[in-house]
Every structure is written in structure tokens, then in C-alpha cells.
Enzyme design. Structure first.
Site: not given
Ligand code: CO
Ligand code: ZN
Length: 326
Positions: A191, A301
Site C-alpha cells: 500500500e 510514518h
Molecule cells: Co502509511
Molecule cells: Zn496506511
């Protein structure tokens, strides 16, 4: 919850290297599903129930990471991000590579001026991975070396994106025993590098709807994004829009209805950045109406993504209610 979230989030699984995560998920759900398939590219698709396909819930298995691009000299390597990784976030952080090597990211500089200049405009060209003398192969993947932490109802990990949603789907199949119709839980690959797995995942299914479960940026820290409203602990966020897709309005309305009927807290989400697997699911075959449910998350992240346990539990409940409605 911890016994599911800890192993899932501590597992190694950057994009393209999802094997360990997939095995772990399978181990966790195999006694609670009616069947599963691993498709040609590595997506894991499991189902439960009979009487026609209804909906597929999708969470991605992969996490962001790095990959070694070349050797500068023995023990020092250039790296390339895998997915959305900021050079600033990697500086001075530890990484664990797929061969078990531990490394730390440093920045080149010979003078103080140099150092300041590098820091003000940091790019991967000036960074290197120091593997403490160990030799590693070009193409070796790595992820942040960061353990799962729990403090009260807050949970912190390198990979809440998107293992916390994987945990939600694991809890869903473990807790829901008699769905009205067949529903699917699917775990996608890659993804983070462009919705790769979800582009093909739903093709063989005859589902009427698809819902991606993913994290979203929360704005409840001091001076967070001014145009975001998501808050930890206030419930799952029903996505209206992000940069890559707009949730199907009928699914959004149904989610709101289910939340109301089950007395579940929820919040509405308009995200000014990002995207989820929903954008790819919507484009599958002749089109699958799709939406996203998000778990508000701080510091996405980074090695320290933070979510609230109540949001996770309420997302499971929302999906349980939804399955019985479709
Ligand atoms: Co992400
Ligand atoms: Zn994600």
C-alpha cells in the site's frame, strides 16, 4: 488487545516483504474463518459466512521502511525510502534490516557550516546507514527498530500504520460468529508504495462494497495541522475525503447510521493529504463503491505512531454492526 497489537506491530514487514506479517495474521485468524486464499501477488483474503458476498474490509500489511542502494565503504550504505519516509525522521534513528543487522542513520558533514546546511535541506543524498561494521547486500530492506509501548489507554509503535487496522480485522473475525452473509477481511501488500495489492485484491470477489481501514492524521497536539479535526479517543473517523479518493456517500451514511444505532462514538474526517486502499478498490473491475474508516493517529510514518485503545475497540464494534447490516 496487547497480545494482538504487540506482535503485529513489532513484526517486520516493509512493502514487498510482507511474508512474516501474513504468516502471523494467518496464525491469529485460522481457527475463526471459513476459508482463505493468498492471491498471486501475496494479498491475504479470508472469509466468513455464507449466502452471497457482501463487503470486504481491507487493511494493509506493509509498513514504510528503507532499502539499501549501494555501499559507500564497508559498514556504510546509502539508502532509499520505501514509501513515505522523511529524511528528517530517519536521522539518528535505528533500523533493523531483514538479515537482522542493526544500523543507525547519520548525516555527512566535515564542518559546522556543512552540518547546518545539510540539516536545513536534508535529503537522502547526504544520509547514510552505519551498520556497525556489518556488510549487507544491496536491496536489503529495513524498518525502524522500535518496540511497542503502552501507556494507559495510549499505544505507541513503529507500525500502527496499518497493523492497528490489521488488529481490528483480527478482532472482528474472532468476535463475530454468525454473519448474515459472507464477508471478507483482506490484508493487502505494498500500500505504502502506491496501493499496489489493493488494485487487484477485490477482482475475484463478488462484493457490493469495500471499506479500507487505515490510520489518519490527528490534530490534537499543540500546533497540529489547522485544517484537520481528528482527535484521539473520540471514536473511529468516517472518511469523507482525502487526496486520492472520496468515500461513497451511501456507505458513509450507513456507517453513521450503524454508529448511532449502536451508541458508538465517531468523528467525521476530511484529510488534506494522503490516500488509502479505497482509491484502488473503487477502480476494481466495473467499480466497487468504497469508503475508508480511519483510526486517528499521532506521528504517522515515524517510529512512534500513537493511537487510542478506545478508538480501536470502537472500530471493531462499528464493523461488527456494519456486517450485520449489509
Ligand atoms: Co502509511
Ligand atoms: Zn496506511
Amino acid at each position: 488487545m496487547d497480545e494482538v497489537v504487540r506482535p503485529l506491530t513489532e513484526s517486520f514487514g516493509p512493502s514487498g516483504r510482507e511474508d512474516k506479517v501474513r504468516n502471523l495474521i494467518l496464525e491469529m485468524i485460522k481457527d475463526h474463518i471459513d476459508g482463505y486464499e493468498i492471491d498471486r501477488v501475496g494479498n491475504l483474503i479470508a472469509w466468513k459466512g455464507n449466502g452471497g458476498d457482501s463487503v470486504v474490509f481491507v487493511a494493509h500489511m506493509d509498513e514504510i521502511g528503507i532499502v539499501v542502494t549501494n555501499e559507500i565503504k564497508e559498514g556504510f550504505y546509502r539508502i532509499e525510502p520505501v514509501g513515505g519516509v522523511s529524511p528528517y525522521t530517519t536521522l539518528s534513528k535505528r533500523f533493523v534490516l531483514e538479515d537482522g543487522t542493526i544500523g543507525v542513520v547519520g548525516v555527512e558533514h566535515e564542518t559546522v557550516e556543512d552540518y547546518k546546511k545539510s540539516l536545513s535541506d536534508l535529503t537522502f543524498d547526504h544520509l547514510y546507514l552505519d551498520t556497525m561494521g556489518k556488510r549487507v547486500k544491496i536491496g536489503t530492506f529495513g524498518v525502524y527498530h522500535s518496540s511497542y509501548q503502552r501507556s494507559g489507554e495510549m499505544m505507541m509503535s513503529k507500525a500502527m500504520d496499518d497493523r492497528i487496522s490489521v488488529a481490528v480485522l483480527v478482532e472482528l473475525v474472532r468476535n463475530l460468529d454468525d454473519p448474515r452473509r459472507r464477508f471478507y477481511v483482506a490484508f493487502s501488500i505494498q500500500e505504502e508504495v502506491g496501493l499496489v495489492g489493493s488494485s487487484v485484491l477485490a477482482y475475484p470477489l463478488d462484493v457490493k462494497e469495500a471499506i479500507a481501514i487505515d490510520v489518519t492524521d490527528s490534530a490534537d497536539m499543540p500546533k497540529a495541522f489547522k485544517r484537520h479535526s481528528m482527535i484521539l479517543g473520540k471514536g473511529p473517523a468516517i472518511k469523507i475525503k482525502d487526496k486520492m479518493s472520496i468515500s461513497d456517500r451511501r456507505i458513509v451514511d450507513k456507517l453513521i447510521k450503524v454508529a448511532g444505532e449502536n451508541d458508538l462514538p465517531y468523528q467525521m474526517e476530511v484529510l488534506t493529504l494522503g490516500g488509502t486502499d479505497a482509491a484502488a478498490l473503487m477502480r476494481t473491475r466495473e467499480g466497487i463503491p468504497s469508503a475508508t474508516i480511519s483510526i486517528p493517529t499521532r506521528y504517522i510514518h515515524t517510529p512512534s505512531e500513537v493511537v487510542h485503545k478506545k478508538d480501536v475497540e470502537n472500530t471493531v464494534k462499528l464493523l461488527m454492526g456494519y456486517v450485520q447490516k449489509v
